[in-house]
Design a protein around this motif. Sequence first.
Motif, PDB file in Angstrom:
ATOM      1  N   LYS A   1       4.089   1.361  -9.383  1.00  0.00           N
ATOM      2  CA  LYS A   1       3.533   1.717 -10.690  1.00  0.00           C
ATOM      3  C   LYS A   1       4.589   2.440 -11.548  1.00  0.00           C
ATOM      4  CE  LYS A   1      -0.409   3.868 -12.861  1.00  0.00           C
ATOM      5  NZ  LYS A   1      -1.590   4.677 -12.689  1.00  0.00           N
ATOM      6  N   ASN A   2       5.395   3.264 -10.863  1.00  0.00           N
ATOM      7  CA  ASN A   2       6.423   4.038 -11.584  1.00  0.00           C
ATOM      8  C   ASN A   2       7.699   3.235 -11.839  1.00  0.00           C
ATOM      9  OD1 ASN A   2       4.700   6.169 -11.534  1.00  0.00           O
ATOM     10  ND2 ASN A   2       5.622   7.123  -9.713  1.00  0.00           N
ATOM     11  N   ARG A   3       7.655   1.959 -11.601  1.00  0.00           N
ATOM     12  CA  ARG A   3       8.756   1.033 -11.898  1.00  0.00           C
ATOM     13  C   ARG A   3      10.012   1.340 -11.100  1.00  0.00           C
ATOM     14  NH1 ARG A   3       7.294  -1.377 -17.552  1.00  0.00           N
ATOM     15  NH2 ARG A   3       9.226  -2.509 -17.282  1.00  0.00           N
ATOM     16  N   ASP A   4       9.804   1.521  -9.826  1.00  0.00           N
ATOM     17  CA  ASP A   4      10.954   1.735  -8.943  1.00  0.00           C
ATOM     18  C   ASP A   4      11.659   0.383  -8.709  1.00  0.00           C
ATOM     19  OD1 ASP A   4      12.107   3.641  -6.661  1.00  0.00           O
ATOM     20  OD2 ASP A   4      11.856   1.627  -5.846  1.00  0.00           O
ATOM     21  N   ASP A   5      12.955   0.317  -9.051  1.00  0.00           N
ATOM     22  CA  ASP A   5      13.698  -0.958  -8.972  1.00  0.00           C
ATOM     23  C   ASP A   5      13.733  -1.515  -7.560  1.00  0.00           C
ATOM     24  OD1 ASP A   5      14.255  -0.932 -11.608  1.00  0.00           O
ATOM     25  OD2 ASP A   5      16.274  -0.083 -11.397  1.00  0.00           O
ATOM     26  N   ARG A   6      14.014  -0.594  -6.614  1.00  0.00           N
ATOM     27  CA  ARG A   6      14.169  -1.057  -5.232  1.00  0.00           C
ATOM     28  C   ARG A   6      12.872  -1.691  -4.732  1.00  0.00           C
ATOM     29  NH1 ARG A   6      12.530   0.580  -0.561  1.00  0.00           N
ATOM     30  NH2 ARG A   6      11.307   2.167  -1.636  1.00  0.00           N
ATOM     31  N   ALA A   7      11.759  -1.024  -5.047  1.00  0.00           N
ATOM     32  CA  ALA A   7      10.470  -1.521  -4.560  1.00  0.00           C
ATOM     33  C   ALA A   7      10.121  -2.859  -5.219  1.00  0.00           C
ATOM     34  CB  ALA A   7       9.376  -0.494  -4.832  1.00  0.00           C
ATOM     35  N   ILE A   8      10.345  -2.967  -6.519  1.00  0.00           N
ATOM     36  CA  ILE A   8       9.930  -4.216  -7.197  1.00  0.00           C
ATOM     37  C   ILE A   8      10.828  -5.377  -6.758  1.00  0.00           C
ATOM     38  CG2 ILE A   8      11.286  -4.142  -9.360  1.00  0.00           C
ATOM     39  CD1 ILE A   8       7.588  -5.009  -9.201  1.00  0.00           C
ATOM     40  N   GLU A   9      12.100  -5.100  -6.530  1.00  0.00           N
ATOM     41  CA  GLU A   9      12.995  -6.194  -6.115  1.00  0.00           C
ATOM     42  C   GLU A   9      12.582  -6.719  -4.744  1.00  0.00           C
ATOM     43  OE1 GLU A   9      17.123  -5.132  -6.696  1.00  0.00           O
ATOM     44  OE2 GLU A   9      16.744  -4.636  -8.809  1.00  0.00           O
ATOM     45  N   TYR A  10      12.193  -5.799  -3.858  1.00  0.00           N
ATOM     46  CA  TYR A  10      11.719  -6.244  -2.547  1.00  0.00           C
ATOM     47  C   TYR A  10      10.458  -7.102  -2.704  1.00  0.00           C
ATOM     48  CZ  TYR A  10       9.911  -6.449   2.138  1.00  0.00           C
ATOM     49  OH  TYR A  10       9.415  -6.939   3.323  1.00  0.00           O
ATOM     50  N   VAL A  11       9.551  -6.621  -3.564  1.00  0.00           N
ATOM     51  CA  VAL A  11       8.273  -7.335  -3.761  1.00  0.00           C
ATOM     52  C   VAL A  11       8.526  -8.739  -4.327  1.00  0.00           C
ATOM     53  CG1 VAL A  11       6.186  -7.371  -5.196  1.00  0.00           C
ATOM     54  CG2 VAL A  11       6.810  -5.307  -3.939  1.00  0.00           C
TER      55      VAL A  11
ATOM     56  N   ALA B   1      -5.419   0.250  -3.188  1.00  0.00           N
ATOM     57  CA  ALA B   1      -3.998  -0.044  -3.441  1.00  0.00           C
ATOM     58  C   ALA B   1      -3.827  -0.766  -4.782  1.00  0.00           C
ATOM     59  CB  ALA B   1      -3.415  -0.878  -2.302  1.00  0.00           C
ATOM     60  N   LEU B   2      -4.747  -1.675  -5.098  1.00  0.00           N
ATOM     61  CA  LEU B   2      -4.654  -2.350  -6.406  1.00  0.00           C
ATOM     62  C   LEU B   2      -4.704  -1.304  -7.516  1.00  0.00           C
ATOM     63  CD1 LEU B   2      -7.063  -5.421  -5.824  1.00  0.00           C
ATOM     64  CD2 LEU B   2      -4.602  -5.556  -6.213  1.00  0.00           C
ATOM     65  N   GLU B   3      -5.678  -0.397  -7.403  1.00  0.00           N
ATOM     66  CA  GLU B   3      -5.825   0.616  -8.461  1.00  0.00           C
ATOM     67  C   GLU B   3      -4.624   1.557  -8.520  1.00  0.00           C
ATOM     68  OE1 GLU B   3     -10.475   1.080  -9.477  1.00  0.00           O
ATOM     69  OE2 GLU B   3      -9.777   2.330  -7.822  1.00  0.00           O
ATOM     70  N   LYS B   4      -4.109   1.927  -7.365  1.00  0.00           N
ATOM     71  CA  LYS B   4      -2.968   2.849  -7.329  1.00  0.00           C
ATOM     72  C   LYS B   4      -1.735   2.207  -7.974  1.00  0.00           C
ATOM     73  CE  LYS B   4      -0.984   5.975  -3.919  1.00  0.00           C
ATOM     74  NZ  LYS B   4      -0.742   6.145  -2.485  1.00  0.00           N
ATOM     75  N   THR B   5      -1.657   0.879  -7.892  1.00  0.00           N
ATOM     76  CA  THR B   5      -0.526   0.173  -8.511  1.00  0.00           C
ATOM     77  C   THR B   5      -0.714   0.060 -10.019  1.00  0.00           C
ATOM     78  OG1 THR B   5      -0.505  -1.148  -6.497  1.00  0.00           O
ATOM     79  CG2 THR B   5       0.861  -1.946  -8.265  1.00  0.00           C
ATOM     80  N   GLY B   6      -1.923   0.378 -10.496  1.00  0.00           N
ATOM     81  CA  GLY B   6      -2.184   0.261 -11.941  1.00  0.00           C
ATOM     82  C   GLY B   6      -2.891  -1.030 -12.290  1.00  0.00           C
TER      83      GLY B   6
ATOM     84  N   CYS C   1       0.844  -1.212   0.000  1.00  0.00           N
ATOM     85  CA  CYS C   1       0.000   0.000   0.000  1.00  0.00           C
ATOM     86  C   CYS C   1       0.871   1.250   0.000  1.00  0.00           C
ATOM     87  CB  CYS C   1      -0.916   0.018   1.225  1.00  0.00           C
ATOM     88  SG  CYS C   1      -2.134  -1.293   1.212  1.00  0.00           S
ATOM     89  N   ALA C   2       1.896   1.238   0.853  1.00  0.00           N
ATOM     90  CA  ALA C   2       2.729   2.438   0.995  1.00  0.00           C
ATOM     91  C   ALA C   2       3.552   2.697  -0.262  1.00  0.00           C
ATOM     92  CB  ALA C   2       3.658   2.269   2.213  1.00  0.00           C
ATOM     93  N   ASN C   3       3.847   1.653  -1.024  1.00  0.00           N
ATOM     94  CA  ASN C   3       4.727   1.812  -2.184  1.00  0.00           C
ATOM     95  C   ASN C   3       3.995   1.648  -3.519  1.00  0.00           C
ATOM     96  OD1 ASN C   3       7.766   1.931  -1.177  1.00  0.00           O
ATOM     97  ND2 ASN C   3       6.605   0.586   0.183  1.00  0.00           N
ATOM     98  N   ALA C   4       2.656   1.692  -3.458  1.00  0.00           N
ATOM     99  CA  ALA C   4       1.870   1.425  -4.673  1.00  0.00           C
ATOM    100  C   ALA C   4       2.281   2.349  -5.825  1.00  0.00           C
ATOM    101  CB  ALA C   4       0.378   1.562  -4.369  1.00  0.00           C
ATOM    102  N   GLN C   5       2.443   3.633  -5.519  1.00  0.00           N
ATOM    103  CA  GLN C   5       2.792   4.590  -6.584  1.00  0.00           C
ATOM    104  C   GLN C   5       4.197   4.311  -7.141  1.00  0.00           C
ATOM    105  OE1 GLN C   5       0.369   6.909  -7.547  1.00  0.00           O
ATOM    106  NE2 GLN C   5       1.751   7.059  -9.307  1.00  0.00           N
ATOM    107  N   ASP C   6       5.149   4.039  -6.241  1.00  0.00           N
ATOM    108  CA  ASP C   6       6.517   3.723  -6.694  1.00  0.00           C
ATOM    109  C   ASP C   6       6.523   2.464  -7.551  1.00  0.00           C
ATOM    110  OD1 ASP C   6       7.570   5.839  -5.415  1.00  0.00           O
ATOM    111  OD2 ASP C   6       8.387   4.720  -3.704  1.00  0.00           O
TER     112      ASP C   6
END
Length: 406
Positions: free
Chosen positions: A243-253, A332-337, A236-241
């Motif tokens: 969506k914006n393809r933040d490497d750090r966030a996606i690698e954690y996920v 959060a689903l929608e915010k992630t795209g 939820c906290a990183n939904a926007q990041d």
Amino acid sequence: MLVKTLENSAQDNPSQEFPSDCYQQKFHVHYEYPVYFTRDLFNEDNDLLASTIDGKNEARCHRLKIFIDSGVIEAIPEIQDRITKYVSARPDCLKIAGKIEIVPGGERSKNSWDLARRIMGEIAKERLDRQSFVVAVGGGSVLDIVGFAASLVHRGLRLIRIPTTVLAQNDAGIGVKNGIDEQGMKNFAGTFSPPFAVLVDYHFLQTLAPKYWTGGIAEAFKVAIIKDKDFFGFLCANAQDLKNRDDRAIEYVVKRCAELHLDHIRTSGDPFEFGSARPLDFGHWSAHKLEILSDYELGHGQAVSIGIAIDSVYASMTGLLNDSDCMAILDALEKTGLPVWHDILEMRNKEGKLHLIKGIDEFQEHLGGRLCITLPDGIGKKIEVHEMDPVLLEKAVSILSLRKKE
Ligand SMILES: NC(=O)c1ccc[n+]([C@@H]2O[C@H](COP(=O)([O-])OP(=O)(O)OC[C@H]3O[C@@H](n4cnc5c(N)ncnc54)[C@H](O)[C@@H]3O)[C@@H](O)[C@H]2O)c1
Ligand SMILES: [Zn+2]
């Protein structure tokens, strides 16, 4: 009836001297495979692939039959040369069997026995044996069909999976299943067949189309909602990041989601799904149906997102989830795209019933036994239910229709 259990660890029962009417065969098979996380796997200086293949110190040159997703080739045309160079630099240890094969990417390829047979044909041509390696590089669909074919040849070759989409890295590529779509049903034919190893290379994610980037995040929501409240908070906290393809966030996920899937397979007591419960299929009874109803226009991840939305609204109507948690999920689903609505949700059959609801029967048939659907019981916890009320499902769909996008 006298039953004698034959088990390696158990001592024979000396009192049972007369012949039994049944020998209860019992043995345990130990499975073990590594899931590595790396960057730039085919860089000549990255020894991970070679050391994984040679991990059993078999002191021989290993033959690899390599299959690559056509989408990966399109996105990274130089990949074939890079792999060839990587292997050529290690002539004592690795050798490519024949040529590198290209497998059409995407769900539609998983729809074809012909393709599975072609893959087996390529393996046969190179006379691979049970100690040779099949290396599958691609999204979940290519991994599923190549893994399926490899598991049939000689009853199973060694498979190295190199997943290249978010969904394949955090879910499809790391588990013990493979399969193809048949008889109009998702994963109708398939096998349980743990891989030899999985090598996750984050670099592959850079070239993914947005649909497949966000699609994989749906599986992270799925597992977080039923198993890990903190992870849900992170999403939820990183939904926007995200969506914006933040490497750090996606690698954690990717890593956390993979860990939760692996934990489940290891600790659920049912890695090969003999029982009817299938918690990791939260949101999937409808997702599978939606994929087919949309003729695969909806990606798996997008369908799972809508499936999560339906089951979350349903859970809130039955008192399992409070309204604010349900809203947090949808937002959060929608915010992630990710979508929470598609017009096919409203498709009806001749009797006026939602087509979607047929997905419940098909899901039950696929699992076998009693209907068992996982719903969230608050965030981070789950519960199994054995029926879904069609009237409430109608209501859930009409609630979600308020989020229709023009
Ligand atoms: N076996 C399992 O346990 C399991 C679990 C979950 C999902 N699945 C299956 O996984 C499949 C979905 O997998 P998916 O979401 O990875 O989609 P996908 O495999 O269908 O791939 C999506 C698209 O991305 C392309 N692609 C792949 N990697 C790329 C890259 N690095 N750069 C650019 N394009 C790339 C592909 O060619 C394809 O067009 C479904 O069939 C689903 O049933 C299997
Ligand atoms: Zn899934």
